[in-house]
Scaffold this active site. Structure first.
Site, PDB file in Angstrom:
ATOM      1  N   HIS A  76       0.858  -1.201   0.000  1.00  0.00           N
ATOM      2  CA  HIS A  76       0.000   0.000   0.000  1.00  0.00           C
ATOM      3  C   HIS A  76       0.898   1.256   0.000  1.00  0.00           C
ATOM      4  O   HIS A  76       0.695   2.177   0.792  1.00  0.00           O
ATOM      5  CB  HIS A  76      -0.933   0.015   1.208  1.00  0.00           C
ATOM      6  CG  HIS A  76      -1.877  -1.155   1.277  1.00  0.00           C
ATOM      7  ND1 HIS A  76      -3.233  -1.038   1.139  1.00  0.00           N
ATOM      8  CD2 HIS A  76      -1.644  -2.478   1.474  1.00  0.00           C
ATOM      9  CE1 HIS A  76      -3.806  -2.235   1.268  1.00  0.00           C
ATOM     10  NE2 HIS A  76      -2.852  -3.113   1.465  1.00  0.00           N
ATOM     11  N   TYR A 346       3.432  -5.124   9.890  1.00  0.00           N
ATOM     12  CA  TYR A 346       3.329  -3.668   9.734  1.00  0.00           C
ATOM     13  C   TYR A 346       4.407  -2.983  10.567  1.00  0.00           C
ATOM     14  O   TYR A 346       4.980  -1.972  10.169  1.00  0.00           O
ATOM     15  CB  TYR A 346       1.953  -3.148  10.162  1.00  0.00           C
ATOM     16  CG  TYR A 346       0.791  -3.596   9.296  1.00  0.00           C
ATOM     17  CD1 TYR A 346       0.906  -4.674   8.428  1.00  0.00           C
ATOM     18  CD2 TYR A 346      -0.434  -2.949   9.341  1.00  0.00           C
ATOM     19  CE1 TYR A 346      -0.155  -5.089   7.642  1.00  0.00           C
ATOM     20  CE2 TYR A 346      -1.505  -3.356   8.545  1.00  0.00           C
ATOM     21  CZ  TYR A 346      -1.356  -4.431   7.714  1.00  0.00           C
ATOM     22  OH  TYR A 346      -2.411  -4.837   6.939  1.00  0.00           O
TER      23      TYR A 346
HETATM   24  C1  HEM Z   1      -0.821 -11.778   6.377  1.00  0.00           C
HETATM   25  C2  HEM Z   1      -1.535 -10.902   5.688  1.00  0.00           C
HETATM   26  C3  HEM Z   1      -1.076  -9.471   5.456  1.00  0.00           C
HETATM   27  C4  HEM Z   1       0.180  -8.933   5.395  1.00  0.00           C
HETATM   28  C5  HEM Z   1       1.503  -9.679   5.565  1.00  0.00           C
HETATM   29  C6  HEM Z   1       0.050  -7.518   5.150  1.00  0.00           C
HETATM   30  C7  HEM Z   1       1.097  -6.628   5.023  1.00  0.00           C
HETATM   31  C8  HEM Z   1       1.006  -5.252   4.925  1.00  0.00           C
HETATM   32  C9  HEM Z   1       2.102  -4.304   5.017  1.00  0.00           C
HETATM   33  C10 HEM Z   1       3.564  -4.668   5.167  1.00  0.00           C
HETATM   34  C11 HEM Z   1       1.592  -3.058   4.938  1.00  0.00           C
HETATM   35  C12 HEM Z   1       2.362  -1.720   5.054  1.00  0.00           C
HETATM   36  C13 HEM Z   1       2.362  -1.321   6.539  1.00  0.00           C
HETATM   37  C14 HEM Z   1       3.120  -0.028   6.868  1.00  0.00           C
HETATM   38  O1  HEM Z   1       4.311   0.117   6.512  1.00  0.00           O
HETATM   39  O2  HEM Z   1       2.532   0.863   7.555  1.00  0.00           O
HETATM   40  C15 HEM Z   1       0.172  -3.207   4.777  1.00  0.00           C
HETATM   41  C16 HEM Z   1      -0.708  -2.174   4.646  1.00  0.00           C
HETATM   42  C17 HEM Z   1      -2.056  -2.332   4.653  1.00  0.00           C
HETATM   43  N1  HEM Z   1      -2.773  -3.518   4.782  1.00  0.00           N
HETATM   44 FE1  HEM Z   1      -2.036  -5.347   4.921  1.00  0.00          FE
HETATM   45  N2  HEM Z   1      -1.283  -7.202   5.071  1.00  0.00           N
HETATM   46  C18 HEM Z   1      -1.997  -8.371   5.260  1.00  0.00           C
HETATM   47  C19 HEM Z   1      -3.348  -8.529   5.297  1.00  0.00           C
HETATM   48  C20 HEM Z   1      -4.225  -7.496   5.240  1.00  0.00           C
HETATM   49  C21 HEM Z   1      -5.645  -7.643   5.419  1.00  0.00           C
HETATM   50  C22 HEM Z   1      -6.413  -8.934   5.726  1.00  0.00           C
HETATM   51  C23 HEM Z   1      -6.167  -6.404   5.325  1.00  0.00           C
HETATM   52  C24 HEM Z   1      -7.645  -6.118   5.507  1.00  0.00           C
HETATM   53  C25 HEM Z   1      -8.299  -5.118   5.087  1.00  0.00           C
HETATM   54  C26 HEM Z   1      -5.074  -5.468   5.072  1.00  0.00           C
HETATM   55  C27 HEM Z   1      -5.164  -4.096   4.919  1.00  0.00           C
HETATM   56  C28 HEM Z   1      -4.119  -3.211   4.789  1.00  0.00           C
HETATM   57  C29 HEM Z   1      -4.276  -1.788   4.623  1.00  0.00           C
HETATM   58  C30 HEM Z   1      -5.583  -1.018   4.576  1.00  0.00           C
HETATM   59  C31 HEM Z   1      -2.984  -1.253   4.542  1.00  0.00           C
HETATM   60  C32 HEM Z   1      -2.622   0.221   4.295  1.00  0.00           C
HETATM   61  C33 HEM Z   1      -2.421   0.934   5.593  1.00  0.00           C
HETATM   62  C34 HEM Z   1      -1.929   2.342   5.303  1.00  0.00           C
HETATM   63  O3  HEM Z   1      -2.508   3.036   4.444  1.00  0.00           O
HETATM   64  O4  HEM Z   1      -0.970   2.715   5.967  1.00  0.00           O
HETATM   65  N3  HEM Z   1      -3.915  -6.160   5.037  1.00  0.00           N
HETATM   66  N4  HEM Z   1      -0.173  -4.540   4.779  1.00  0.00           N
END
Ligand code: HEM
Length: 378
Positions: A76, A346
């Site tokens: 993201h 995260y």
């Molecule tokens: C094991 C599963 C998942 C992994 C490994 C993962 C990993 C990540 C990582 C590394 C980030 C960036 C975080 C940062 O640097 O602040 C991220 C952002 C995000 N993830 Fe996931 N994610 C997973 C599952 C999900 C699920 C199930 C959702 C449900 C809606 C989700 C929603 C989001 C959202 C909305 C962001 C953006 C947050 C922002 O704008 O800062 N993720 N994810």
């Protein structure tokens, strides 16, 4: 003479020996206490078992797929900061004692993004949009939540997600994902194949403002009487839904999704209804690939109103970790295994990007758009 030459008199050596022995015994004792702790850290860090899935390997996986873009989120990565408020109607009090559901207003900051780890990717090359929110409750608590515009998640466990991620990694020979590897993953994971079919079938909104967003993971809400209820939540758009028409080759502009959002907020506040879906006995909470039945009760608990937008910068949403386990009293994690993996991953992504030099975001606010009030994060 001992192997270590000293100028001490034999008498002094005699007097010092018990002290040295005690020091030696003490050091051994400290070592005996520390070794299991060091070992535990090494184990948790994955140093002793490089094949074990850790948050570092997950974040490395994002870097393998997307490249390393210092200072940006590992997933993201392309996004914009927003701010506004949540106006609760009081309906959520029956489900949760969290003060955010009492009738009244809670300030909110957040971030819209596209779900890929490339901060300069053209919007038309992305498939999934996200909305991340941080509610500042009046008692000092926070509720951080991330939502995506898909109905279910394509992986049931963190290991499955990692395998899916790596199956989509570019093949060094072609620079593109190998379709055979993705097919093999989905053949081995029928629940992911079923989820993918639902994701592909979803109505695809024109932009951020008319899209609706889902928590996907299940949580539990606990009310003042101590009743714990399985829930999922969604932000349902108030702007009329307009289906996406094909955008060829980025003809609408590299940042067409973000440009439209910024222009829309400049016209006036954009609203979503916060809908809590109430799970019933038998509804699986540990599998985000599975939708709950359409017949489940959905409680409208209030309105999210977004009226400010600003480019990512120091101290605003850029520097927030939207950790899904930052929850107020009255909202608790479910047994969904993705939740703790997300929290850990995260944190690693945040730690890496926080220590890196920053490049301005691709998404900037044009000068003719009214200035937004600061959306400061933490
Ligand atoms: C094991 C599963 C998942 C992994 C490994 C993962 C990993 C990540 C990582 C590394 C980030 C960036 C975080 C940062 O640097 O602040 C991220 C952002 C995000 N993830 Fe996931 N994610 C997973 C599952 C999900 C699920 C199930 C959702 C449900 C809606 C989700 C929603 C989001 C959202 C909305 C962001 C953006 C947050 C922002 O704008 O800062 N993720 N994810």
């Amino acid at each position: 003479m001992s192997p270590v030459e000293t100028n001490e008199s034999p008498g002094a050596r005699y007097r010092l020996w018990p002290i040295r022995r005690r020091v030696l015994v003490g050091l051994c004792a400290i070592g005996a206490v520390l070794m299991p702790i060091v070992g535990a850290f090494a184990y948790v860090g994955g140093f002793l078992s490089p094949d074990r899935l850790t948050q570092s390997r997950l974040v490395d996986g994002f870097q393998t797929v997307n490249g390393v873009h210092p200072g940006f989120r590992r997933n993201h990565a392309k996004g914009v900061c927003i701010a506004g408020r949540f106006e609760s109607n009081g309906n959520g009090v029956a489900l949760s004692k969290a003060s955010v559901f009492e009738t009244g207003t809670t300030p909110v900051i957040g971030r819209f993004a596209v779900a890929v780890g490339k901060p300069f990717i053209p919007d038309n090359e992305t498939q999934v949009r996200s909305l991340a929110l941080l509610f500042r409750l009046k008692n000092g608590e926070e509720w951080r939540t991330g939502l995506n515009d898909i109905p279910v998640f394509p992986a049931r466990t963190p290991q499955d997600f990692y395998e899916l991620l790596m199956a989509g990694a570019p093949d060094p020979a072609t620079g593109k994902p190998d379709p055979a590897r993705l097919q093999a993953f989905f053949a081995a994971h029928p629940e992911s194949a079923a989820a993918l079919a639902l994701i592909r079938a979803r109505p695809f909104a024109t932009g951020f403002a008319d899209a609706s967003y889902n928590s996907l993971d299940a949580f539990r809400m606990v009310n003042a009487a101590g009743t714990s209820t399985p829930v999922r939540w969604s932000m349902a758009a108030s702007d009329p839904f307009v289906p996406q028409t094909p955008i060829e080759g980025g003809s609408a502009g590299t940042n067409y999704l973000f440009d439209a959002l910024i222009a829309r907020i400049a016209q006036g506040p954009v609203q979503w209804r916060l809908m809590v879906t109430v799970g019933e006995a038998g509804d699986v909470t540990a599998d985000a690939t599975l939708p709950w039945p359409e017949t489940r009760r959905r409680v409208d608990v209030g309105t999210l109103i977004i009226d400010h937008v600003e480019a990512e910068g120091p101290g605003n949403c850029r520097d927030v970790n939207f950790d899904p386990l930052v929850l107020p009293d009255g909202i608790e994690p479910s047994d969904d295994p993705l939740l703790s993996a997300r929290s850990a991953t995260y944190s690693t992504s945040f730690t890496r990007r926080a220590g890196e030099p920053k490049t301005p975001s691709e998404v900037q606010i044009p000068e003719n758009v009214p200035a937004a009030t600061p959306a400061k994060g933490s």
